[in-house]
Design an enzyme around this catalytic site. Structure first.
Site, PDB file in Angstrom:
ATOM      1  N   ALA A  63       2.195   8.836 -12.391  1.00  0.00           N
ATOM      2  CA  ALA A  63       2.300   7.954 -13.547  1.00  0.00           C
ATOM      3  C   ALA A  63       2.127   6.521 -13.064  1.00  0.00           C
ATOM      4  CB  ALA A  63       3.664   8.124 -14.191  1.00  0.00           C
ATOM      5  N   GLY A 106       3.129  12.671 -11.303  1.00  0.00           N
ATOM      6  CA  GLY A 106       2.378  13.104 -12.484  1.00  0.00           C
ATOM      7  C   GLY A 106       1.026  13.672 -12.109  1.00  0.00           C
ATOM      8  N   GLU A 109       1.667  17.182 -11.418  1.00  0.00           N
ATOM      9  CA  GLU A 109       2.022  17.824 -12.697  1.00  0.00           C
ATOM     10  C   GLU A 109       0.763  18.108 -13.519  1.00  0.00           C
ATOM     11  OE1 GLU A 109       6.461  16.163 -13.656  1.00  0.00           O
ATOM     12  OE2 GLU A 109       4.889  14.664 -13.340  1.00  0.00           O
ATOM     13  N   GLU A 129       8.976  11.386  -6.823  1.00  0.00           N
ATOM     14  CA  GLU A 129       9.692  10.591  -7.825  1.00  0.00           C
ATOM     15  C   GLU A 129      11.084  10.128  -7.355  1.00  0.00           C
ATOM     16  OE1 GLU A 129       6.758  12.998 -10.333  1.00  0.00           O
ATOM     17  OE2 GLU A 129       7.907  13.280  -8.502  1.00  0.00           O
TER      18      GLU A 129
HETATM   19  N1  T1G Z   1       1.384   3.378 -10.215  1.00  0.00           N
HETATM   20  C1  T1G Z   1       0.959   2.091 -10.182  1.00  0.00           C
HETATM   21  N2  T1G Z   1       0.435   1.464  -9.089  1.00  0.00           N
HETATM   22  C2  T1G Z   1       0.328   2.215  -7.984  1.00  0.00           C
HETATM   23  C3  T1G Z   1       0.757   3.573  -7.925  1.00  0.00           C
HETATM   24  C4  T1G Z   1       1.290   4.156  -9.118  1.00  0.00           C
HETATM   25  N3  T1G Z   1       1.697   5.430  -9.163  1.00  0.00           N
HETATM   26  N4  T1G Z   1       0.535   4.027  -6.677  1.00  0.00           N
HETATM   27  C5  T1G Z   1      -0.009   2.993  -5.981  1.00  0.00           C
HETATM   28  N5  T1G Z   1      -0.127   1.911  -6.757  1.00  0.00           N
HETATM   29  C6  T1G Z   1      -0.693   0.610  -6.380  1.00  0.00           C
HETATM   30  C7  T1G Z   1       0.105  -0.094  -5.282  1.00  0.00           C
HETATM   31  O1  T1G Z   1       1.144  -0.852  -5.829  1.00  0.00           O
HETATM   32  C8  T1G Z   1      -0.956  -0.971  -4.630  1.00  0.00           C
HETATM   33  O2  T1G Z   1      -1.123  -2.100  -5.442  1.00  0.00           O
HETATM   34  C9  T1G Z   1      -2.220  -0.115  -4.746  1.00  0.00           C
HETATM   35  O3  T1G Z   1      -1.950   0.842  -5.793  1.00  0.00           O
HETATM   36  C10 T1G Z   1      -2.530   0.649  -3.492  1.00  0.00           C
HETATM   37  O4  T1G Z   1      -1.368   1.373  -3.111  1.00  0.00           O
HETATM   38  C11 T1G Z   1       5.600  11.547 -14.774  1.00  0.00           C
HETATM   39  C12 T1G Z   1       7.237   9.743 -13.554  1.00  0.00           C
HETATM   40  C13 T1G Z   1      -0.827   6.890  -3.351  1.00  0.00           C
HETATM   41  C14 T1G Z   1       0.109   7.250  -1.116  1.00  0.00           C
HETATM   42  O5  T1G Z   1       5.377   7.692  -6.262  1.00  0.00           O
HETATM   43  O6  T1G Z   1       2.780   6.585  -2.598  1.00  0.00           O
HETATM   44  O7  T1G Z   1       4.460  10.246 -11.556  1.00  0.00           O
HETATM   45  O8  T1G Z   1      -0.317  -3.827  -3.890  1.00  0.00           O
HETATM   46  O9  T1G Z   1      -0.928   0.089  -1.002  1.00  0.00           O
HETATM   47  O10 T1G Z   1      -1.095   2.902   1.317  1.00  0.00           O
HETATM   48  O11 T1G Z   1       6.685  12.814 -13.210  1.00  0.00           O
HETATM   49  O12 T1G Z   1       0.372   4.227  -3.171  1.00  0.00           O
HETATM   50  O13 T1G Z   1      -2.739  -3.362  -4.096  1.00  0.00           O
HETATM   51  O14 T1G Z   1      -1.453  -4.422  -5.981  1.00  0.00           O
HETATM   52  O15 T1G Z   1       0.405   2.139  -1.556  1.00  0.00           O
HETATM   53  O16 T1G Z   1      -3.222   3.946   0.410  1.00  0.00           O
HETATM   54  C15 T1G Z   1       4.903   9.097  -8.565  1.00  0.00           C
HETATM   55  C16 T1G Z   1       3.124   6.140  -5.340  1.00  0.00           C
HETATM   56  C17 T1G Z   1       4.943   8.122  -9.704  1.00  0.00           C
HETATM   57  C18 T1G Z   1       3.120   7.610  -5.565  1.00  0.00           C
HETATM   58  C19 T1G Z   1      -1.508   5.372  -1.540  1.00  0.00           C
HETATM   59  N6  T1G Z   1       3.908   8.676  -7.607  1.00  0.00           N
HETATM   60  N7  T1G Z   1       2.016   5.689  -4.528  1.00  0.00           N
HETATM   61  O17 T1G Z   1      -0.988   4.641  -0.467  1.00  0.00           O
HETATM   62  O18 T1G Z   1      -2.019   2.338  -0.948  1.00  0.00           O
HETATM   63  S1  T1G Z   1       6.210   8.577 -10.844  1.00  0.00           S
HETATM   64  C20 T1G Z   1       4.244   7.998  -6.504  1.00  0.00           C
HETATM   65  C21 T1G Z   1       1.966   5.926  -3.205  1.00  0.00           C
HETATM   66  C22 T1G Z   1       5.566   9.895 -11.717  1.00  0.00           C
HETATM   67  C23 T1G Z   1       5.850  11.727 -13.334  1.00  0.00           C
HETATM   68  C24 T1G Z   1       6.523  10.587 -12.634  1.00  0.00           C
HETATM   69  C25 T1G Z   1       0.842   5.296  -2.443  1.00  0.00           C
HETATM   70  C26 T1G Z   1      -0.338   6.244  -2.155  1.00  0.00           C
HETATM   71  P1  T1G Z   1      -1.407  -3.486  -4.816  1.00  0.00           P
HETATM   72  P2  T1G Z   1      -0.877   1.436  -1.589  1.00  0.00           P
HETATM   73  P3  T1G Z   1      -1.879   3.445   0.176  1.00  0.00           P
END
Ligand code: T1G
Length: 706
Positions: A63, A106, A109, A129
């Site tokens: 998400a 997500g 999911e 999450e």
């Molecule tokens: N949402 C918004 N922005 C995101 C994002 C996300 N999920 N993931 C990364 N970014 C942005 C990050 O802030 C950065 O921005 C840029 O993308 C590059 O990321 C319904 C509720 C995928 C392993 O927890 O772990 O789904 O600083 O520097 O090192 O059940 O990003 O450039 O402006 O980290 O290559 C669950 C979170 C969400 C994964 C890539 N998902 N992301 O790592 O790049 S909750 C997560 C990561 C959810 C559902 C629930 C990592 C990555 P900027 P980065 P990276």
């Protein structure tokens, strides 16, 4: 408006491509786009199967977390993904999810709502999450146990770590590994499943049956141990347990209830703050965008002691050849022996192969000379904290290092400018302050001197990422960000002992607050002699008549330096297990009485407030002095370097959650009791309270968002 979701035709297979850079997050418009594309393809008579794939480097990273951030600002985010996933699952045409990069949260999911999942060999899937203080909110806790089994689903959702493609295959999450072109392989696979009844994950209940209650009990005990103080891991376990007791849709309702409970918690706001904070600290305002960091192909470390050895391991772990220099053969052998021993322990735990151990040791060149230093791109000095010794070394390096080499000092307190002045090239001198054990602790405090060039700063910050660290840029002052703030934190811990608290009570109070260890336990681990040396060095700067801690020096005079000498604040058995030391308690009593102190019983609330508010007050000064660029830099420093609980967001975020007016009022109280020399409120804190602002507002203002 860029097209976030594209529908194309590959013969009789419809291909849906998600294109929302950088990580294909499920931002507003993406779930709707997938839904529309699946419905369109499902209704198209020419289509026999559907493939969903991500554009760019990854499938879907979950998400859009920024949407959650809006909660902090009081906006209610639109998060209901469930109906869109049912469109996929109820598609009359089989939907094949083609996964490369990450399918996280997500993203997984969405993938599990599909009928089949094919993975590229390096793909990763996970439900991270809980690392944001929430739980899966789109049926992840209901579909994952149906595919991977309850035990693995518990581990994946309660700990949040991704798994690789091979494991996903063996668990039944994935149906096929695709070597070569993923899209081609996915379309080919789609042909093999077209026209066949598509298995709906929500109907695959066999792995939910007969799960003993003990499985959930064990999972809860582990979560309480590994994620002490957090609610989200326990909520994830509750939701998966519900999957074994309720039908799919009732399970989803229970998941949604738990999800919302977490989402609106301070824990989630804190963890989301940390997620974006970890990325924000890498951005250095004012650093020219076109600055070219030095590429680190070769490194050298001076000193093979505890810090030097750990730093050398970081370079070897990153595949960088590293020279390790010591002054005597005995010290060199001891240092290299400890490094090999550390690796051997990791091999014994099955977390490293013997082959990898050998490779990393082969990347190290232990020696007693500066031979080869002229080829190093970065040279890190990690000798004991003595200015004269460090200046001597930097003067020598000035003679032999190549012109653009970065000269880094691992000093934890000393003046980087004074060290740099020992060379003719201060622009290349920078602080790279690692934390002990350096091969484990995630924080790298990069300290810019007044002459440090943008290239030196960019190189050191980039080095952090290369070594798997979180790098935070600090200005040059005594103790930089971390140690400057920790001094009043320890001061208060020492004072509270003299005023009547026991060592155990002080440690317990901060441990229960969420710190990884109590302050006196940290002192015993690091060694009381380190603080003693710093106090002696700082004594000249002490303001006459201002109260100073009395007991710590007395312990050191008796050679009680903590774990390394078996006794410090506590006493330690051969396995370094701590127990109360009556002699320490007696010494504290004697010293306090001799100093005319009236001892009293002190609440754990006061124990915490005295230590943590001293930290926050000094943090506000560090921020005002520009030693820290943003309040979030302080938070990340304390979470990754000092064991401050991430679920409290770091000291400055915590202050915001308590409310700065309340923090200021409490500090004013302490000032009345303990005097202005110790507890004068930081002017920035007073200003923010007067303006009704938070530290977070200050950061947003700096980013031009306030
Ligand atoms: N949402 C918004 N922005 C995101 C994002 C996300 N999920 N993931 C990364 N970014 C942005 C990050 O802030 C950065 O921005 C840029 O993308 C590059 O990321 C319904 C509720 C995928 C392993 O927890 O772990 O789904 O600083 O520097 O090192 O059940 O990003 O450039 O402006 O980290 O290559 C669950 C979170 C969400 C994964 C890539 N998902 N992301 O790592 O790049 S909750 C997560 C990561 C959810 C559902 C629930 C990592 C990555 P900027 P980065 P990276």
């Amino acid at each position: 408006m860029p097209e976030l979701v594209r529908l194309t035709q590959h013969g009789d297979v419809a291909v849906i491509t998600i294109d929302n850079p950088p990580v294909n997050a499920l931002s507003p418009g993406v779930p709707e786009g997938i839904d529309a594309a699946v419905s369109e393809a499902a209704a198209d008579a020419r289509v026999r199967a559907i493939v969903v794939i991500g554009a760019g480097s990854t499938f879907i990273a979950g998400a859009d977390i920024r949407e959650f951030g809006k909660i902090v600002a009081g906006e209610r985010p639109k998060l209901t993904l469930l109906p869109y996933l049912l469109t996929i699952e109820d598609s009359p045409k089989p939907v094949v999810m083609a996964i490369h990069g990450q399918a996280l949260g997500g993203g997984l999911e969405v993938a599990m709502a599909g009928h089949y999942r094919v993975l590229a060999p390096k793909a990763q899937v996970g439900q991270p999450e809980v690392k944001l203080g929430i739980i899966p909110g789109a049926a992840g806790t209901q579909r994952l146990p149906r595919l991977a089994g309850v035990v693995k689903a518990l581990e994946m959702c309660a700990e949040g770590n991704p798994i690789g493609a091979l494991e996903a295959m063996s668990l039944g999450i994935a149906d096929k590994l695709i070597e070569g072109d993923l899209l081609e392989g996915a379309v080919e696979f789609a042909h093999t499943v077209a026209d066949k009844p598509a298995p709906k994950t929500r109907e695959r209940n066999e792995k939910l049956k007969g799960v003993p209650a003990a499985v959930f009990q064990v999972a809860r005990e582990q979560a309480r141990r590994k994620a002490r103080g957090m609610r989200a891991p326990l909520a994830a376990i509750d939701a998966i347990e519900a999957a074994t007791q309720l039908d799919f849709f009732a399970g989803c309702e229970e998941e949604a209830r738990l999800f919302n409970e977490c989402l609106f918690s301070t824990e989630a706001q804190a963890m989301i703050h940390v997620f974006f904070g970890e990325r924000a600290v890498a951005k250095i305002p004012g650093l020219p965008k076109d600055v070219k960091p030095i590429e680190i192909r070769r490194a050298a470390v001076i000193g093979a002691g505890t810090m030097g050895g750990g730093i050398a391991m970081n370079y070897a772990n990153a595949g960088i050849p590293v020279i390790v220099k010591e002054t005597t053969q005995e010290a060199l052998d001891r240092g290299i022996g400890i490094i090999r021993g550390n690796y051997a322990k990791t091999v014994a735990k099955g977390k490293l192969s013997q082959e990898a151990l050998d490779q990393r040791m082969a990347l190290m060149t232990p020696q007693l000379t500066y031979d080869g230093f002229e080829q190093a791109d970065i040279i890190t000095e990690a000798v004991f904290e003595n200015m004269a010794v460090k200046k001597q070394i930097f003067a020598e390096l000035d003679e032999i290092a190549k012109p653009d080499a970065i000269l880094a000092s691992n000093t934890s307190t000393l003046d980087i400018d004074e060290i740099a002045a020992a060379t003719s090239r201060p622009a290349t001198v920078i602080g790279t302050h690692f934390f002990s054990p350096a091969n484990v602790m995630k924080l790298l405090e990069v300290v810019r001197g007044k002459a440090s060039s943008p290239q030196a700063i960019a190189t050191a910050m980039g080095l952090g990422k290369k070594l798997g660290k979180v790098a935070v840029l600090a200005g040059n002052c005594h103790g930089f960000i971390g140690n400057r703030m920790v001094a009043p934190y320890f001061r208060e811990a020492y004072f509270l002992l003299e005023e009547g608290a026991s060592v155990e009570a002080v440690n317990r109070a901060l441990y229960d607050f969420g710190m990884a260890m109590g302050p006196l336990a940290v002192d015993d681990l690091a060694g009381l002699d380190i603080g003693w040396a710093i106090r002696k060095e700082r004594a000249a700067y002490a303001k006459p008549g201002v109260r100073v801690p009395l007991v710590a020096d007395r312990l050191c005079e008796q050679g009680r330096f903590g774990q390394k000498s078996g006794r410090g604040w506590s006493k330690y058995d051969e396995s370094r297990k701590a127990s109360a030391d009556p002699e320490t308690a007696a010494l504290i009593e004697t010293v306090a009485r001799a100093a005319g102190m009236k001892r009293r019983s002190i609440s754990s609330e006061e124990l915490v407030d005295r230590c943590v508010y001293a930290l926050i007050n000094e943090g506000a000064r560090v921020l005002a002095d520009g030693i820290a660029l943003r309040a979030v830099d302080i938070d990340i420093t304390y979470i990754y370097g000092y064991g401050f609980p991430a679920w409290r967001g770091g000291p400055m975020f915590y202050a915001d959650t308590v409310g700065l007016p309340k923090v200021l009022a409490r500090i004013e109280e302490f000032k009345k009791t303990h005097g202005a020399d110790l507890w004068e409120p930081a002017p920035l804190l007073k200003r923010l309270v007067a303006e009704g602002k938070r530290f977070k507002d200050l950061d947003q203002q700096k980013e031009g968002r306030g």
